[in-house]
Design a protein around this motif. Sequence first.
Motif, PDB file in Angstrom:
ATOM      1  N   ARG A 111       0.844  -1.195   0.000  1.00  0.00           N
ATOM      2  CA  ARG A 111       0.000   0.000   0.000  1.00  0.00           C
ATOM      3  C   ARG A 111       0.878   1.243   0.000  1.00  0.00           C
ATOM      4  NH1 ARG A 111      -3.851   1.776   3.793  1.00  0.00           N
ATOM      5  NH2 ARG A 111      -2.483   0.916   5.358  1.00  0.00           N
ATOM      6  N   LEU A 112       0.454   2.235  -0.769  1.00  0.00           N
ATOM      7  CA  LEU A 112       1.222   3.466  -0.843  1.00  0.00           C
ATOM      8  C   LEU A 112       0.531   4.551  -0.016  1.00  0.00           C
ATOM      9  CD1 LEU A 112       3.852   3.595  -2.447  1.00  0.00           C
ATOM     10  CD2 LEU A 112       2.672   5.004  -4.098  1.00  0.00           C
ATOM     11  N   THR A 113       0.816   4.551   1.282  1.00  0.00           N
ATOM     12  CA  THR A 113       0.233   5.552   2.175  1.00  0.00           C
ATOM     13  C   THR A 113       0.943   6.890   1.966  1.00  0.00           C
ATOM     14  OG1 THR A 113       1.822   5.020   3.908  1.00  0.00           O
ATOM     15  CG2 THR A 113      -0.245   3.789   3.919  1.00  0.00           C
ATOM     16  N   PRO A 114       0.290   8.004   2.386  1.00  0.00           N
ATOM     17  CA  PRO A 114       0.961   9.311   2.254  1.00  0.00           C
ATOM     18  C   PRO A 114       2.306   9.351   2.979  1.00  0.00           C
ATOM     19  CG  PRO A 114      -1.348   9.589   2.846  1.00  0.00           C
ATOM     20  CD  PRO A 114      -1.062   8.122   2.928  1.00  0.00           C
ATOM     21  N   ALA A 133       5.947  10.080   1.330  1.00  0.00           N
ATOM     22  CA  ALA A 133       6.865  11.096   1.866  1.00  0.00           C
ATOM     23  C   ALA A 133       8.257  10.505   2.054  1.00  0.00           C
ATOM     24  CB  ALA A 133       6.329  11.647   3.183  1.00  0.00           C
ATOM     25  N   LEU A 134       8.308   9.266   2.561  1.00  0.00           N
ATOM     26  CA  LEU A 134       9.589   8.581   2.751  1.00  0.00           C
ATOM     27  C   LEU A 134      10.284   8.357   1.407  1.00  0.00           C
ATOM     28  CD1 LEU A 134      11.635   6.963   4.506  1.00  0.00           C
ATOM     29  CD2 LEU A 134      10.198   4.973   4.143  1.00  0.00           C
ATOM     30  N   LEU A 135       9.505   7.920   0.414  1.00  0.00           N
ATOM     31  CA  LEU A 135      10.096   7.660  -0.902  1.00  0.00           C
ATOM     32  C   LEU A 135      10.678   8.926  -1.501  1.00  0.00           C
ATOM     33  CD1 LEU A 135       7.584   5.218  -2.652  1.00  0.00           C
ATOM     34  CD2 LEU A 135       9.572   4.696  -1.253  1.00  0.00           C
ATOM     35  N   LYS A 136       9.965  10.061  -1.290  1.00  0.00           N
ATOM     36  CA  LYS A 136      10.453  11.329  -1.838  1.00  0.00           C
ATOM     37  C   LYS A 136      11.789  11.713  -1.217  1.00  0.00           C
ATOM     38  CE  LYS A 136       6.170  13.469  -3.354  1.00  0.00           C
ATOM     39  NZ  LYS A 136       5.032  14.267  -2.888  1.00  0.00           N
ATOM     40  N   ILE A 137      11.912  11.507   0.096  1.00  0.00           N
ATOM     41  CA  ILE A 137      13.173  11.820   0.772  1.00  0.00           C
ATOM     42  C   ILE A 137      14.275  10.894   0.269  1.00  0.00           C
ATOM     43  CG2 ILE A 137      14.372  11.787   3.008  1.00  0.00           C
ATOM     44  CD1 ILE A 137      11.625  12.558   4.274  1.00  0.00           C
ATOM     45  N   MET A 138      13.934   9.591   0.124  1.00  0.00           N
ATOM     46  CA  MET A 138      14.945   8.619  -0.291  1.00  0.00           C
ATOM     47  C   MET A 138      15.359   8.798  -1.746  1.00  0.00           C
ATOM     48  SD  MET A 138      15.622   7.446   2.458  1.00  0.00           S
ATOM     49  CE  MET A 138      17.076   6.675   1.746  1.00  0.00           C
ATOM     50  N   ALA A 139      14.447   9.298  -2.587  1.00  0.00           N
ATOM     51  CA  ALA A 139      14.773   9.488  -4.000  1.00  0.00           C
ATOM     52  C   ALA A 139      15.929  10.480  -4.152  1.00  0.00           C
ATOM     53  CB  ALA A 139      13.547   9.969  -4.770  1.00  0.00           C
ATOM     54  N   PHE A 157       3.650  14.388   9.128  1.00  0.00           N
ATOM     55  CA  PHE A 157       2.753  13.328   9.597  1.00  0.00           C
ATOM     56  C   PHE A 157       3.102  12.978  11.041  1.00  0.00           C
ATOM     57  CE2 PHE A 157       3.399  12.835   5.021  1.00  0.00           C
ATOM     58  CZ  PHE A 157       2.094  12.912   4.558  1.00  0.00           C
ATOM     59  N   PRO A 158       2.593  13.774  11.996  1.00  0.00           N
ATOM     60  CA  PRO A 158       3.003  13.633  13.403  1.00  0.00           C
ATOM     61  C   PRO A 158       2.714  12.260  14.009  1.00  0.00           C
ATOM     62  CG  PRO A 158       1.733  15.654  13.055  1.00  0.00           C
ATOM     63  CD  PRO A 158       1.612  14.842  11.808  1.00  0.00           C
ATOM     64  N   THR A 159       1.792  11.495  13.406  1.00  0.00           N
ATOM     65  CA  THR A 159       1.455  10.203  14.013  1.00  0.00           C
ATOM     66  C   THR A 159       2.372   9.073  13.541  1.00  0.00           C
ATOM     67  OG1 THR A 159      -0.162   9.772  12.285  1.00  0.00           O
ATOM     68  CG2 THR A 159      -0.983  10.774  14.309  1.00  0.00           C
ATOM     69  N   THR A 160       3.266   9.367  12.600  1.00  0.00           N
ATOM     70  CA  THR A 160       4.171   8.335  12.090  1.00  0.00           C
ATOM     71  C   THR A 160       5.069   7.810  13.207  1.00  0.00           C
ATOM     72  OG1 THR A 160       4.263   9.513   9.994  1.00  0.00           O
ATOM     73  CG2 THR A 160       5.926   7.835  10.345  1.00  0.00           C
ATOM     74  N   SER A 161       5.265   6.488  13.232  1.00  0.00           N
ATOM     75  CA  SER A 161       6.162   5.916  14.247  1.00  0.00           C
ATOM     76  C   SER A 161       7.474   5.507  13.593  1.00  0.00           C
ATOM     77  CB  SER A 161       5.515   4.702  14.906  1.00  0.00           C
ATOM     78  OG  SER A 161       5.501   3.620  14.000  1.00  0.00           O
ATOM     79  N   LEU A 162       8.509   5.466  14.430  1.00  0.00           N
ATOM     80  CA  LEU A 162       9.825   5.063  13.939  1.00  0.00           C
ATOM     81  C   LEU A 162       9.778   3.633  13.402  1.00  0.00           C
ATOM     82  CD1 LEU A 162      12.732   6.032  13.623  1.00  0.00           C
ATOM     83  CD2 LEU A 162      13.203   5.273  15.948  1.00  0.00           C
ATOM     84  N   ALA A 163       8.937   2.795  14.026  1.00  0.00           N
ATOM     85  CA  ALA A 163       8.816   1.398  13.595  1.00  0.00           C
ATOM     86  C   ALA A 163       8.300   1.308  12.152  1.00  0.00           C
ATOM     87  CB  ALA A 163       7.894   0.640  14.539  1.00  0.00           C
ATOM     88  N   THR A 164       7.357   2.194  11.803  1.00  0.00           N
ATOM     89  CA  THR A 164       6.822   2.223  10.438  1.00  0.00           C
ATOM     90  C   THR A 164       7.913   2.583   9.436  1.00  0.00           C
ATOM     91  OG1 THR A 164       4.758   3.019  11.388  1.00  0.00           O
ATOM     92  CG2 THR A 164       4.981   3.176   9.000  1.00  0.00           C
ATOM     93  N   ILE A 165       8.733   3.552   9.810  1.00  0.00           N
ATOM     94  CA  ILE A 165       9.823   3.977   8.931  1.00  0.00           C
ATOM     95  C   ILE A 165      10.793   2.812   8.727  1.00  0.00           C
ATOM     96  CG2 ILE A 165      11.709   5.643   8.610  1.00  0.00           C
ATOM     97  CD1 ILE A 165       9.229   7.202   8.857  1.00  0.00           C
ATOM     98  N   ARG A 187      11.930  14.344   9.564  1.00  0.00           N
ATOM     99  CA  ARG A 187      11.364  15.046   8.409  1.00  0.00           C
ATOM    100  C   ARG A 187       9.950  14.582   8.109  1.00  0.00           C
ATOM    101  NH1 ARG A 187      15.460  15.514   3.497  1.00  0.00           N
ATOM    102  NH2 ARG A 187      13.550  16.333   2.568  1.00  0.00           N
ATOM    103  N   ILE A 188       9.700  13.292   8.242  1.00  0.00           N
ATOM    104  CA  ILE A 188       8.358  12.773   7.956  1.00  0.00           C
ATOM    105  C   ILE A 188       7.396  13.163   9.069  1.00  0.00           C
ATOM    106  CG2 ILE A 188       7.009  10.643   7.677  1.00  0.00           C
ATOM    107  CD1 ILE A 188       9.458   9.484   6.254  1.00  0.00           C
ATOM    108  N   LYS A 189       7.894  13.151  10.308  1.00  0.00           N
ATOM    109  CA  LYS A 189       7.061  13.506  11.456  1.00  0.00           C
ATOM    110  C   LYS A 189       6.574  14.953  11.370  1.00  0.00           C
ATOM    111  CE  LYS A 189       8.489  13.325  15.682  1.00  0.00           C
ATOM    112  NZ  LYS A 189       9.062  12.930  16.995  1.00  0.00           N
ATOM    113  N   ALA A 190       7.366  15.807  10.739  1.00  0.00           N
ATOM    114  CA  ALA A 190       6.965  17.206  10.604  1.00  0.00           C
ATOM    115  C   ALA A 190       5.637  17.316   9.846  1.00  0.00           C
ATOM    116  CB  ALA A 190       8.061  17.987   9.882  1.00  0.00           C
TER     117      ALA A 190
END
Length: 149
Positions: free
Chosen positions: A21-24, A28-34, A53-61, A48-51
């Motif tokens: 699944r391609l969540t927002p 965002a992660l793909l854009k940074i990694m590109a 998407f504040p609910t993002t967890s480190l585990a998801t990354i 950078r992603i938390k800025a």
Amino acid sequence: MADPRDRLAQMIEALRDKGCRLTPQRLALLKIMAKSAGHPNIEQIYERIKADFPTTSLATIYKTMSLLKDMRQVLELTTASVGTRYDGNRPYPHPHVICTKCGQILDPEIAALDEVSQETARQTGYQITHHQLNFFGLCPQCQQEGSSA
Ligand SMILES: [Zn+2]
Ligand SMILES: [Zn+2]
């Protein structure tokens, strides 16, 4: 450096092929990694992603990064002086030059690298599949700070 837009498209395609699944947040992660400007570490990526998407967890990354690594869409680079850093702009083995003071990492273009690889194969009879080549030193900015101190 590869065109970050091309890399983004390739990473999106790789994830879609896997049925991911391609969540927002993932996008965002793909854009940074590109771009992978400066070869970020996981904490920098997370901040950078938390800025946005504040609910993002480190585990998801971590989960998405390990997916990208498995698909060879991201190169992981670990050294004692700078820890673990990532390059999704050039996900294949390539030389790095690393500042041991500030941790900046650049991709030098080394024209003779193919020759070195071939010579290594010739000398040893090995079939070379990949390499790990890191140069360590002080970046121009850290050299200046060192001399003025
Ligand atoms: Zn430096
Ligand atoms: Zn790199």
